[in-house]
Design a protein around this motif. Sequence first.
Motif, PDB file in Angstrom:
ATOM      1  N   SER A 198       5.037  -3.203  -3.061  1.00 29.69           N
ATOM      2  CA  SER A 198       6.023  -3.574  -2.440  1.00 29.69           C
ATOM      3  C   SER A 198       7.199  -3.779  -3.349  1.00 29.69           C
ATOM      4  O   SER A 198       8.469  -4.103  -2.783  1.00 29.69           O
ATOM      5  CB  SER A 198       5.699  -5.028  -1.784  1.00 29.69           C
ATOM      6  N   MET A 199       6.870  -3.936  -4.658  1.00 31.26           N
ATOM      7  CA  MET A 199       7.880  -3.870  -5.717  1.00 31.26           C
ATOM      8  C   MET A 199       8.681  -2.850  -5.849  1.00 31.26           C
ATOM      9  O   MET A 199       9.757  -2.662  -6.284  1.00 31.26           O
ATOM     10  CB  MET A 199       7.234  -4.561  -6.941  1.00 31.26           C
ATOM     11  N   VAL A 200       8.049  -1.418  -5.753  1.00 30.43           N
ATOM     12  CA  VAL A 200       8.343  -0.321  -5.997  1.00 30.43           C
ATOM     13  C   VAL A 200       9.503   0.176  -5.149  1.00 30.43           C
ATOM     14  O   VAL A 200      10.707   0.717  -5.602  1.00 30.43           O
ATOM     15  CB  VAL A 200       7.078   0.699  -6.115  1.00 30.43           C
ATOM     16  N   ARG A 201       9.414  -0.137  -3.822  1.00 28.04           N
ATOM     17  CA  ARG A 201      10.311   0.212  -2.786  1.00 28.04           C
ATOM     18  C   ARG A 201      11.902  -0.049  -3.240  1.00 28.04           C
ATOM     19  O   ARG A 201      12.643   0.826  -3.102  1.00 28.04           O
ATOM     20  CB  ARG A 201       9.997   0.021  -1.558  1.00 28.04           C
ATOM     21  N   PRO A 202      12.081  -1.081  -3.434  1.00 27.37           N
ATOM     22  CA  PRO A 202      13.353  -1.517  -3.641  1.00 27.37           C
ATOM     23  C   PRO A 202      13.760  -1.027  -5.072  1.00 27.37           C
ATOM     24  O   PRO A 202      15.044  -0.859  -5.046  1.00 27.37           O
ATOM     25  CB  PRO A 202      13.275  -3.085  -3.666  1.00 27.37           C
ATOM     26  N   ALA A 203      12.903  -0.942  -5.948  1.00 27.92           N
ATOM     27  CA  ALA A 203      13.447  -0.560  -7.140  1.00 27.92           C
ATOM     28  C   ALA A 203      14.043   1.132  -7.049  1.00 27.92           C
ATOM     29  O   ALA A 203      14.756   1.464  -7.722  1.00 27.92           O
ATOM     30  CB  ALA A 203      12.137  -0.519  -8.306  1.00 27.92           C
ATOM     31  N   VAL A 204      13.246   1.796  -6.148  1.00 27.14           N
ATOM     32  CA  VAL A 204      13.570   3.149  -5.999  1.00 27.14           C
ATOM     33  C   VAL A 204      14.888   3.144  -5.330  1.00 27.14           C
ATOM     34  O   VAL A 204      15.703   4.162  -5.523  1.00 27.14           O
ATOM     35  CB  VAL A 204      12.429   3.960  -5.299  1.00 27.14           C
ATOM     36  N   LEU A 205      14.883   2.729  -4.001  1.00 24.60           N
ATOM     37  CA  LEU A 205      15.945   2.708  -3.352  1.00 24.60           C
ATOM     38  C   LEU A 205      17.184   2.240  -3.950  1.00 24.60           C
ATOM     39  O   LEU A 205      18.406   2.716  -3.448  1.00 24.60           O
ATOM     40  CB  LEU A 205      15.789   1.960  -1.879  1.00 24.60           C
ATOM     41  N   GLN A 260       5.852   8.773  -3.624  1.00 26.53           N
ATOM     42  CA  GLN A 260       5.112   8.075  -2.335  1.00 26.53           C
ATOM     43  C   GLN A 260       6.340   7.293  -1.752  1.00 26.53           C
ATOM     44  O   GLN A 260       6.370   7.421  -0.438  1.00 26.53           O
ATOM     45  CB  GLN A 260       4.216   6.843  -3.000  1.00 26.53           C
ATOM     46  N   VAL A 261       7.043   6.589  -2.403  1.00 25.78           N
ATOM     47  CA  VAL A 261       8.291   5.863  -1.671  1.00 25.78           C
ATOM     48  C   VAL A 261       9.198   6.984  -0.753  1.00 25.78           C
ATOM     49  O   VAL A 261       9.358   6.837   0.267  1.00 25.78           O
ATOM     50  CB  VAL A 261       9.174   5.282  -2.601  1.00 25.78           C
ATOM     51  N   LEU A 262       9.418   8.342  -1.676  1.00 31.27           N
ATOM     52  CA  LEU A 262      10.346   9.271  -0.967  1.00 31.27           C
ATOM     53  C   LEU A 262       9.702   9.832   0.529  1.00 31.27           C
ATOM     54  O   LEU A 262      10.253   9.896   1.287  1.00 31.27           O
ATOM     55  CB  LEU A 262      10.762  10.272  -1.729  1.00 31.27           C
ATOM     56  N   ALA A 263       8.247  10.059   0.143  1.00 30.06           N
ATOM     57  CA  ALA A 263       7.522  10.484   1.316  1.00 30.06           C
ATOM     58  C   ALA A 263       7.419   9.505   2.583  1.00 30.06           C
ATOM     59  O   ALA A 263       7.632  10.113   3.673  1.00 30.06           O
ATOM     60  CB  ALA A 263       6.186  10.707   0.883  1.00 30.06           C
ATOM     61  N   GLU A 264       7.305   8.311   2.361  1.00 32.00           N
ATOM     62  CA  GLU A 264       7.216   7.457   3.338  1.00 32.00           C
ATOM     63  C   GLU A 264       8.955   7.215   3.861  1.00 32.00           C
ATOM     64  O   GLU A 264       9.075   7.233   5.125  1.00 32.00           O
ATOM     65  CB  GLU A 264       6.939   6.033   2.789  1.00 32.00           C
ATOM     66  N   ALA A 265       9.649   7.127   3.062  1.00 30.63           N
ATOM     67  CA  ALA A 265      11.259   6.942   3.578  1.00 30.63           C
ATOM     68  C   ALA A 265      11.587   8.067   4.291  1.00 30.63           C
ATOM     69  O   ALA A 265      12.366   7.981   5.396  1.00 30.63           O
ATOM     70  CB  ALA A 265      12.096   6.875   2.302  1.00 30.63           C
ATOM     71  N   GLU A 266      11.255   9.389   4.036  1.00 32.15           N
ATOM     72  CA  GLU A 266      11.704  10.466   4.759  1.00 32.15           C
ATOM     73  C   GLU A 266      11.055  10.342   6.245  1.00 32.15           C
ATOM     74  O   GLU A 266      11.612  11.026   7.351  1.00 32.15           O
ATOM     75  CB  GLU A 266      11.485  11.859   4.134  1.00 32.15           C
ATOM     76  N   VAL A 267       9.809  10.153   6.404  1.00 28.61           N
ATOM     77  CA  VAL A 267       9.218  10.024   7.776  1.00 28.61           C
ATOM     78  C   VAL A 267      10.119   8.913   8.487  1.00 28.61           C
ATOM     79  O   VAL A 267      10.081   8.984   9.636  1.00 28.61           O
ATOM     80  CB  VAL A 267       7.629   9.593   7.451  1.00 28.61           C
ATOM     81  N   ALA A 307       1.044  -0.982   0.136  1.00 27.02           N
ATOM     82  CA  ALA A 307      -0.149  -0.004  -0.018  1.00 27.02           C
ATOM     83  C   ALA A 307       0.944   1.287  -0.001  1.00 27.02           C
ATOM     84  O   ALA A 307       2.200   1.104   0.442  1.00 27.02           O
ATOM     85  CB  ALA A 307      -0.817  -0.036   1.193  1.00 27.02           C
ATOM     86  N   PHE A 308       0.404   2.345  -0.357  1.00 33.89           N
ATOM     87  CA  PHE A 308       0.995   3.814  -0.318  1.00 33.89           C
ATOM     88  C   PHE A 308      -0.006   4.544   0.600  1.00 33.89           C
ATOM     89  O   PHE A 308      -0.829   5.414   0.293  1.00 33.89           O
ATOM     90  CB  PHE A 308       1.052   4.272  -1.619  1.00 33.89           C
ATOM     91  N   PRO A 309       0.169   4.321   1.829  1.00 35.98           N
ATOM     92  CA  PRO A 309      -0.719   5.097   2.928  1.00 35.98           C
ATOM     93  C   PRO A 309      -0.705   6.483   2.603  1.00 35.98           C
ATOM     94  O   PRO A 309      -1.800   7.058   3.282  1.00 35.98           O
ATOM     95  CB  PRO A 309      -0.303   4.456   4.305  1.00 35.98           C
ATOM     96  N   LEU A 310       0.340   7.144   2.333  1.00 36.31           N
ATOM     97  CA  LEU A 310       0.390   8.499   2.634  1.00 36.31           C
ATOM     98  C   LEU A 310      -0.598   9.315   1.227  1.00 36.31           C
ATOM     99  O   LEU A 310      -0.323  10.187   1.153  1.00 36.31           O
ATOM    100  CB  LEU A 310       1.666   9.128   2.508  1.00 36.31           C
ATOM    101  N   ALA A 311      -0.651   8.378   0.084  1.00 37.36           N
ATOM    102  CA  ALA A 311      -1.257   8.852  -1.097  1.00 37.36           C
ATOM    103  C   ALA A 311      -2.690   9.295  -0.914  1.00 37.36           C
ATOM    104  O   ALA A 311      -3.577   8.880  -0.083  1.00 37.36           O
ATOM    105  CB  ALA A 311      -1.192   7.688  -2.158  1.00 37.36           C
ATOM    106  N   ALA A 312      -3.131  10.357  -1.430  1.00 38.49           N
ATOM    107  CA  ALA A 312      -4.258  11.115  -1.633  1.00 38.49           C
ATOM    108  C   ALA A 312      -5.417  10.505  -2.321  1.00 38.49           C
ATOM    109  O   ALA A 312      -6.113  11.089  -2.762  1.00 38.49           O
ATOM    110  CB  ALA A 312      -4.365  12.568  -1.725  1.00 38.49           C
ATOM    111  N   GLY A 313      -5.362   9.158  -2.515  1.00 40.40           N
ATOM    112  CA  GLY A 313      -6.302   8.416  -3.362  1.00 40.40           C
ATOM    113  C   GLY A 313      -5.779   8.123  -4.573  1.00 40.40           C
ATOM    114  O   GLY A 313      -5.407   9.208  -5.362  1.00 40.40           O
ATOM    115  N   LEU A 314      -5.857   7.094  -5.294  1.00 38.23           N
ATOM    116  CA  LEU A 314      -5.414   6.753  -6.485  1.00 38.23           C
ATOM    117  C   LEU A 314      -6.294   7.183  -7.433  1.00 38.23           C
ATOM    118  O   LEU A 314      -7.530   7.022  -7.497  1.00 38.23           O
ATOM    119  CB  LEU A 314      -5.275   5.250  -6.734  1.00 38.23           C
TER     120      LEU A 314
END
Length: 627
Positions: A331-338, A401-408, A305-312
Amino acid sequence: MTSLLQSLGDHVSGLDEAAFDRLLDARPDVCAALGLDEAEGATEVSVSAAASALSDVDGAFFALARLPLPHVYVVAVLVAGRESVRVDGRRAPRVRESRQAEWAQVAAEFGMLFAVAHYADLAEVRAGLCGTDGSRGQVVDQIVEELVDLALVWPEQGRLRLHDALAGSFNVDVVLDGFDAGAVLSGPPVVETVAYQGPDPADSARACALAALEEVERLLAVVAAEPVALLKAGGVGAREMKRLGKVARIDAARVRLWLHLGEAAGLIGAGEGEVMATALYDEWSAAEPPQRFLILVNGWFGMDAFPLAAGLGGGRVPAPLAAAAFLGPASMVRPAVLAVLRAAPVGRTPAAKSLEAGAAWNLPLMLGFGEAGSAVACSCGEVHDEFDDEPWIDPAFAVAQVLAEAEVLGVVVAGALAPWFRFDVADLASGDVGEDAIAPIVEALGSVLPPAVSEVRLQGDLTAVASGLPSAALAGLLDGCARRESSGAAAVWRFSDASIRAFLDGGGDAEGLLSRLKGCSVTGTLPQVLEYLVKDAARVHGLVDVIAATVVLVAADERLASEIEANRALGSLALRRVAPTVLVSAAGPVAALDALRFAGYAPSAHQADGAVMVTRAVGQRLRVDAG
């Protein structure tokens, strides 16, 4: 020619133990289907069970969807040059029961009325891709070996057998027309970077990680104390969200994030219409901060999930933990971005477009082709059931979304990977965190999250100051008898008459509290003003006692009260004596009157306002009009 199931069985039976372990490591979906927590060796699993799990179309396709562009490109070339041979009398690929009807319809539309085996000549494919370029040939050979480890292709009769999922649901034209083999096989695109501009990365990451861990602890403690009700349609409703935020002192966006993270980490779960803490939560809360944070980061990688997203798609934001809030590819996107962030040198930040392009290169089937030309489709151009619920994701949206979660979480600071997180995240991303992988990660976390403190400095201004992240036991004690004023690296609590009274209301006693506070004091002593506060609150506490009772029995004298209390015929009333001539019971007034009369007493009955209670039966009458 053999069916897919039989061919996979022959392939698995020919693997040695090391090769089979690599297969299980690469396919967590197969481990889950076989009931394995991790690879346990070829001797632990039957060949037929392994072949059955590997034949699953959805599992194979999701294994392909996690691969980077070079692998997808090689698969596309293999599929484009395949030879398909009909296997009469053999069954078609196994799919989930819920999708049998849809698969049958697709098979009928495309003439797939018989099982078909797909083969590719590796030598021809290698020659077409590499020519005389030996280095490129080594890359192709390595990719094919990894595809074999995934059981997406495997050798059979001198050729490569392709999994049916590759040939039936893969639009090769989008891949082959959009990329050049030389560029794809030469390595990932160069990450363009800019100079880092932001606060000190180490200090900022430490502050964010401490705040995140402390917030998660507070929220999950609330859930552990009182389960959270779920809506009938699923998910946590607005009323419960507001309650959680108020009690845990966390804003709504973070409550949503931590609920999803706690669920992904296995610390909370839904059951019987409510969300409650799991058994793992108790172990987690007692662990040291580095171990606790590692579990959270591991859960973050697996969070669908992307909980911080304002609705897809700009739609209404689904309730947290509702089915609509989950997005499989997340769950596939996070390791791809990092992975792209990790490739940037220290002191440099990836440019936005370069970060998106790198993530798309790492996860092309989810991020790299766009909605109009999605490669997640059949050769007819239609997108079929495998990914109806898993849409292509806009790279800009996914990266944001990944950056927002990762910064938190303190994993990313101002767009750059935090210094403590510059280790290979492959094991965390795959969910396979063994002892060898844990040691360097915990060591890195230890520099950011020092051990929890179990002592506080009790001061004369009625405050308690912890010079670090408090342990679960210390936080539980102080949260129960004082009000927390600040959190993070230096938590502060303030004692008051109201907070001590709340502790006593919860069943605590003054002497026990003073003893526990003295035990967690840095000096081993208590400020005199704190000791006076606790004793004064205890002295007046309970002078007025409110007793929950349904009926009150008042005897004429103490002798009669003692006789009623000792009468075994009145045992069903469970009487309790609260004064020399007063007894109380949880039984109803009618039951108490009947029991007393049966025992030979002649009780009177009164309402709470003193009026006589009429207990005789009143005959019913039919009301009629006077006319």
